[in-house]
Design an enzyme around this catalytic site. Structure first.
Site, mmCIF file in Angstrom:
data_model
loop_
_atom_site.group_PDB
_atom_site.id
_atom_site.type_symbol
_atom_site.label_atom_id
_atom_site.label_comp_id
_atom_site.label_asym_id
_atom_site.label_seq_id
_atom_site.Cartn_x
_atom_site.Cartn_y
_atom_site.Cartn_z
ATOM 1 N N LEU A 108 1.033 -1.739 0.187
ATOM 2 C CA LEU A 108 0.016 0.025 0.376
ATOM 3 C C LEU A 108 0.383 1.100 0.327
ATOM 4 O O LEU A 108 2.104 1.189 0.639
ATOM 5 C CB LEU A 108 -0.917 0.154 1.196
ATOM 6 C CG LEU A 108 -2.355 -1.047 1.256
ATOM 7 C CD1 LEU A 108 -2.718 -1.122 2.526
ATOM 8 C CD2 LEU A 108 -2.539 -0.559 -0.094
ATOM 9 N N ASP A 109 0.630 2.052 -0.574
ATOM 10 C CA ASP A 109 1.615 3.944 -0.690
ATOM 11 C C ASP A 109 1.647 3.659 0.739
ATOM 12 O O ASP A 109 0.288 3.906 1.382
ATOM 13 C CB ASP A 109 1.032 4.494 -1.318
ATOM 14 C CG ASP A 109 1.235 3.818 -2.887
ATOM 15 O OD1 ASP A 109 2.042 3.426 -2.987
ATOM 16 O OD2 ASP A 109 -0.089 4.143 -3.923
ATOM 17 N N ALA A 110 2.399 5.100 0.856
ATOM 18 C CA ALA A 110 2.296 5.461 2.301
ATOM 19 C C ALA A 110 1.137 5.751 2.590
ATOM 20 O O ALA A 110 0.731 5.551 3.708
ATOM 21 C CB ALA A 110 4.426 6.390 2.078
ATOM 22 N N ARG A 193 -0.488 2.366 -8.081
ATOM 23 C CA ARG A 193 -1.489 3.876 -7.045
ATOM 24 C C ARG A 193 -2.997 3.470 -8.403
ATOM 25 O O ARG A 193 -2.815 5.042 -8.866
ATOM 26 C CB ARG A 193 -0.836 4.883 -7.943
ATOM 27 C CG ARG A 193 0.875 5.282 -6.722
ATOM 28 C CD ARG A 193 1.128 6.322 -6.916
ATOM 29 N NE ARG A 193 0.720 7.385 -6.994
ATOM 30 C CZ ARG A 193 0.685 8.548 -5.527
ATOM 31 N NH1 ARG A 193 1.012 7.491 -4.474
ATOM 32 N NH2 ARG A 193 -0.180 9.444 -4.609
ATOM 33 N N ALA A 262 -1.966 0.484 -3.981
ATOM 34 C CA ALA A 262 -3.398 1.474 -4.604
ATOM 35 C C ALA A 262 -2.848 2.460 -4.677
ATOM 36 O O ALA A 262 -2.006 3.355 -4.029
ATOM 37 C CB ALA A 262 -4.190 1.846 -3.258
#
Length: 262
Positions: A108-110, A193, A262
């Site tokens: 998952l993105d930060a 993303r 995501a």
């Protein structure tokens, strides 16, 4: 394997926490146990717990007690890595309660929070992370602007991005009030993303994004920044999905499994 090799099936099932040995014997006689896809009804059956696949009533059973399956509600500001080369907050702080070396299934993105699976089961991780196997994820996105039913239809019909077309498996508008909307998206894509890019492409940039579901797992009430072991039921459901998905992947060459974000 000869009759004297291996371990009796009812003992293996009891050790795996399915039920008492006597109840497991009853399950065998009733034809509720399968070994490598075949129903077993003989009480003297012996198996190799290291290689044989067992399920009870269609739900997979993990026979290896060394395997760990952890659900984490990843908070924002944390990168999906066990060691970040830039010194940013990473996932190590959430694995201190377990001796095993765990690693994350996908990413998952930060700036994205929500459900992340940590495990030391490499085979299961491969199936769950690679989008070719079709394991779905559910996201709740708070987006800018008031989303219309027409926009929801566009998301499921398909839109064109710079790296090719993409369509949500499911999409629904959960709320639209003021200048923002809540959109629920179900995807099996692992493209980088992807949720943020999809929503931006239809004119509704993401303000906040949470992954609420990963395959059969639901985040539930687990607080942000907390991790817990999967329950027996959750573990069985996850293993069942992985075993069912692995033999028949539907390949999407655009989606690298190691980049599920995501």
């Amino acid at each position: 394997m000869t009759d004297e090799e291996g371990v009796r099936l009812q003992k293996v099932l009891a050790n795996a926490g399915v039920a008492s040995r006597r109840v497991c014997e009853q399950y065998i006689v009733e034809g509720r146990i399968r070994v490598n896809g075949r129903v077993v009804t003989e009480l003297g059956t012996r198996i190799d717990p290291a290689s044989d696949l067992v399920d009870v009533d269609g739900t997979a059973i993990q026979l290896d007690a060394t395997k760990r399956y952890i659900m984490l509600n990843k908070p924002t500001g944390v990168v999906s890595s066990m060691k970040d080369e830039h010194g940013r907050p990473d996932l190590r702080r959430f694995t201190k309660d377990w001796d095993e070396r765990l690693y994350n299934v996908g990413r998952l993105d930060a700036e994205t929070s929500g459900l992340l699976v940590l495990t030391n089961d490499g085979d299961l991780a491969h199936v769950l992370a690679h989008p070719s196997f079709g394991v779905t994820k559910v996201y709740i996105a708070k987006v800018d602007g008031r989303v219309t039913p027409q926009t929801i239809a566009r998301l499921t019909k398909g839109i064109e991005l710079e790296d090719g077309p993409i369509a949500a498996d499911k999409a629904r508008l959960r709320d639209a009030s003021g200048d923002t909307s809540l959109v629920e998206l179900t995807l099996h894509s692992g493209r980088n993303r992807i949720v943020r890019r999809m929503m931006a492409a239809v004119g509704h940039p993401v303000i906040d994004l949470v992954r609420r579901q990963f395959g059969p797992l639901h985040l539930g009430t687990l607080p942000a920044g907390r991790a817990r072991e999967l329950t027996t039921v959750e573990r069985g459901a996850l293993l069942t999905v992985a075993r069912q998905a692995a033999p028949t992947p539907h390949i999407d060459s655009r989606d690298p499994g190691s980049e599920t974000r995501a």
